[in-house]
Scaffold this active site. Structure first.
Site, PDB file in Angstrom:
ATOM      1  N   HIS B 126       0.846  -1.191   0.000  1.00 34.15           N
ATOM      2  CA  HIS B 126       0.000   0.000   0.000  1.00 34.15           C
ATOM      3  C   HIS B 126       0.880   1.238   0.000  1.00 34.15           C
ATOM      4  CE1 HIS B 126      -3.011   2.756   2.236  1.00 34.15           C
ATOM      5  NE2 HIS B 126      -3.291   2.768   0.955  1.00 34.15           N
ATOM      6  N   CYS B 150      -0.695   0.166   9.608  1.00 30.80           N
ATOM      7  CA  CYS B 150      -0.840   1.555   9.135  1.00 30.80           C
ATOM      8  C   CYS B 150      -2.240   1.798   8.592  1.00 30.80           C
ATOM      9  CB  CYS B 150       0.192   1.873   8.061  1.00 30.80           C
ATOM     10  SG  CYS B 150       1.867   1.963   8.696  1.00 30.80           S
ATOM     11  N   HIS B 151      -2.662   0.932   7.635  1.00 31.27           N
ATOM     12  CA  HIS B 151      -3.972   1.166   7.012  1.00 31.27           C
ATOM     13  C   HIS B 151      -4.791  -0.108   6.927  1.00 31.27           C
ATOM     14  CE1 HIS B 151      -1.038   4.149   5.528  1.00 31.27           C
ATOM     15  NE2 HIS B 151      -1.988   4.978   5.885  1.00 31.27           N
ATOM     16  N   GLY B 152      -4.405  -1.144   7.708  1.00 27.56           N
ATOM     17  CA  GLY B 152      -5.252  -2.326   7.846  1.00 27.56           C
ATOM     18  C   GLY B 152      -5.257  -3.261   6.665  1.00 27.56           C
TER      19      GLY B 152
END
Lengths: 424, 186
Positions: B126, B150-152
């Site tokens: 990502h 961080c963003h799953g």
């Protein structure tokens, strides 16, 4: 000057350019200063060296910024990081040699530029402030070059830094404290290296600012010219572009050949091998010398057998240039019409070269004599010869206009000269 | 008043004919453009990885001390490389998947050289964080692989993206088995 506005280029008529220019007149400014700028039509090749200096400043900043990306300002890493630039970084050797030799080229070009000004009286009214700004640029260049030479952290870097900073210890009472303050310690060390790096990065941009003021002052009254007389009118001037852009570019090409010979065939000729030995605070090399462009001043420093007076003489040798416009009492600008000055000018050039030679030698025997005689003559030239020459010298008759010596045709009024040009 | 100024020698189409001067002008311009580009190249190339950086571009890793079920992290080109000594259950879980359900379909067999050894670049596809899952007590996400906090993003036991914003599976670096228990990465 209406007839000298060169045809407005299609660039200036571009609608986007016009839109921006109406709100921020950068294009008008650039067009005015670099394109239309009315320039005396009789400039010779000695007038190339101003723009050459500008080119060198740009080359030094560009190559310096790239080098800074690879350099580590720390006493334990500086020398090795420079070696890494030479061996491992892609084209690092080239960029470093461009920068190191560029410093020498910059000084050559600027010194020629200065002597051009000395010969043709470019410092005389109304260009005194222009001249001052030039001297300030020279001082800034010297500081920048000195601090840059310290960064590789070789033996000459270290001992050069030690000797030059110790000059300030000659100041009575506070000298020692000032030197400690400059060092950030009790000897040249890591704090010294760090601050020199920071300032070496800063000062070139200060020079850029000073150069811009230099140009503003230059364009106030326009360039001096080999005859040293003012233009009578537009018929004595031509637009900067294309006439001097093309002439300057030819000069650049010739200059770049010389520069490239040094970079590619003799990259260390102007350097000193001792600077490829890592700095050792415990051992001074037997014979230390500054870079060539400092040698005349170094000779003046060593000519005087007294610490404080030597330092004062050395700084005075540059600072005296600030008052040169008033020391030279002659009202004739160009050395071309000053038969006696001409001789003293060339003697002065030889004296400066001799001082440079003396500065490169150990301070004994003939070298010491040359540096002493040279130092005396250097100051004699400014303090006695130039003021007296203005009174005693009988200058040659000046031409009535810039056009006259080219077109001949006797003494005619400026307007008539212009008409005859139209036919020619 | 006086001197007529000649127009700059650059107006090619002024009279609709090409002159010798136009040729000279273009040839000189092209020559300096090439020269400028050639002069610029060393400066641009100097920002590429230098010889000493390239010299460190491959490493060898001894796998023999790694127990089944254990994961280790090594540093390669400044990035973490995850080496997972997979258990039979983890291999089974990685292979027992309907490829059509994956955001970035790739069979487990294509991602390993030997089924028990999974080698991954431990950088979330990502935005470049390092996913959790190397430590025994880390959150390994919903699929037993790795989880990027961080963003799953959830990765499975083959390092493939299963859930979350990452677009691609964890990359497999170039590596070779020098013998049964040693690999060279890079």
């Amino acid at each position: 000057m209406a007839n000298h506005v060169s045809p407005r280029s299609s660039f200036m008529n571009n609608p986007v350019v016009k839109w921006i220019d109406h709100r921020l007149p950068v294009f008008t400014f650039m067009n005015h200063e670099l394109n239309e700028y009315p320039t005396p039509k009789n400039l010779n090749y000695w007038w190339n060296f101003g723009s050459l200096s500008g080119v060198m400043l740009v080359i030094m900043i560009v190559s310096g910024i790239v080098l800074a990306m690879h350099y580590t300002p720390h006493v334990d890493h500086a020398f090795n990081s420079v070696e890494r630039i030479m061996r491992d970084v892609n084209y690092g050797w080239l960029i470093r040699y461009i920068h190191a030799n560029g410093a020498s080229m910059f000084f050559i070009v600027v010194y020629i530029h200065i002597f051009r000004g000395l010969y043709y009286g470019s410092y005389k009214p109304p260009r005194e402030v222009l001249w001052w700004l030039g001297v300030i640029i020279l001082l800034l260049m010297m500081a920048t070059a000195f601090m840059g030479y310290v960064l590789p952290w070789g033996q000459m870097s270290f001992w050069g830094a030690t000797v030059i900073t110790n000059l300030f210890s000659a100041i009575p009472l506070v000298g020692e404290s000032i030197v400690t303050w400059l060092w950030g310690g009790f000897s040249v060390g890591n704090p010294t290296l760090n601050r020199f790096f920071a300032l070496h990065y800063l000062l070139p941009f200060v020079i850029v600012g000073a150069v811009m003021l230099h140009l503003v002052a230059l364009h106030r009254f326009g360039s001096n010219n080999p005859l040293g007389i003012d233009a009578n009118g537009p018929q004595d001037k031509i637009p900067f572009h294309p006439y001097y852009t093309i002439k300057d570019m030819f000069g650049f090409a010739v200059f770049f050949i010389v520069y490239a010979i040094f970079v590619f065939y003799a990259p260390n000729y102007l350097g000193h091998p001792d600077n490829y030995i890592p700095a050792d605070p415990l051992v001074t090399p037997p014979h230390i010398v500054p870079e060539w462009y400092f040698l005349p001043f170094y000779a003046i420093l060593r000519a005087i057998p007294n610490k404080l007076l030597g330092v004062i003489a050395m700084f005075s040798s540059i600072l005296i240039l600030f008052v040169l416009p008033w020391l030279d009492t002659s009202r004739v600008r160009s050395g071309r019409f000053r038969p006696v000055f001409k001789w003293f000018f060339w003697i002065f050039v030889v004296v400066c070269l001799a001082l440079g030679w003396a500065g490169s030698q150990p301070p004994e025997g003939l070298a010491l004599i040359v540096s002493r005689v040279g130092t005396i003559w250097y100051f004699l030239h400014f303090l006695v010869i130039l003021p007296l020459l203005g009174w005693f010298e009988r200058p040659l008759p000046l031409p009535r206009s810039i056009s006259e010596p080219v077109l001949g045709g006797g003494r005619v009024a400026a307007g008539t000269a212009a008409k005859s040009m139209e036919k020619a | 008043m006086a001197t007529p100024i000649q127009s700059a020698p650059s107006d090619i189409a002024a009279h609709g004919e090409v002159k010798r001067r136009d040729f000279l002008y273009l040839a000189a311009g092209a020559f300096s453009a090439v020269g400028a580009a050639a002069a610029l190249w060393p400066f641009i190339h100097s920002l590429n990885p230098s010889a000493d950086v390239l010299a460190l571009a491959s490493i060898e890793v001894d796998l023999s001390p790694i127990q089944p079920g254990q994961r280790i992290t090594v540093s390669w080109r400044g990035k973490p490389v995850f080496i997972d000594h997979r258990t039979p259950e983890a291999i089974e879980a990685a292979r027992n998947v309907n490829l059509a359900d994956l955001p970035d379909p790739q069979p487990d067999q294509a991602r390993v050289k030997k089924p028990e050894w999974l080698v991954l670049i431990g950088v979330c596809t990502h935005l470049g964080c390092v996913p959790l899952g190397q430590g025994a007590t880390d959150n390994r996400g919903d699929f037993g692989g790795w989880f990027c906090p961080c963003h799953g993003s959830h990765y499975d036991t083959s390092g493939r993206i299963r859930k979350g914003p990452a677009p691609l599976n964890l990359a497999v670096p170039e590596y070779t088995f020098l013998n049964d228990t040693t690999i060279r990465i890079g």
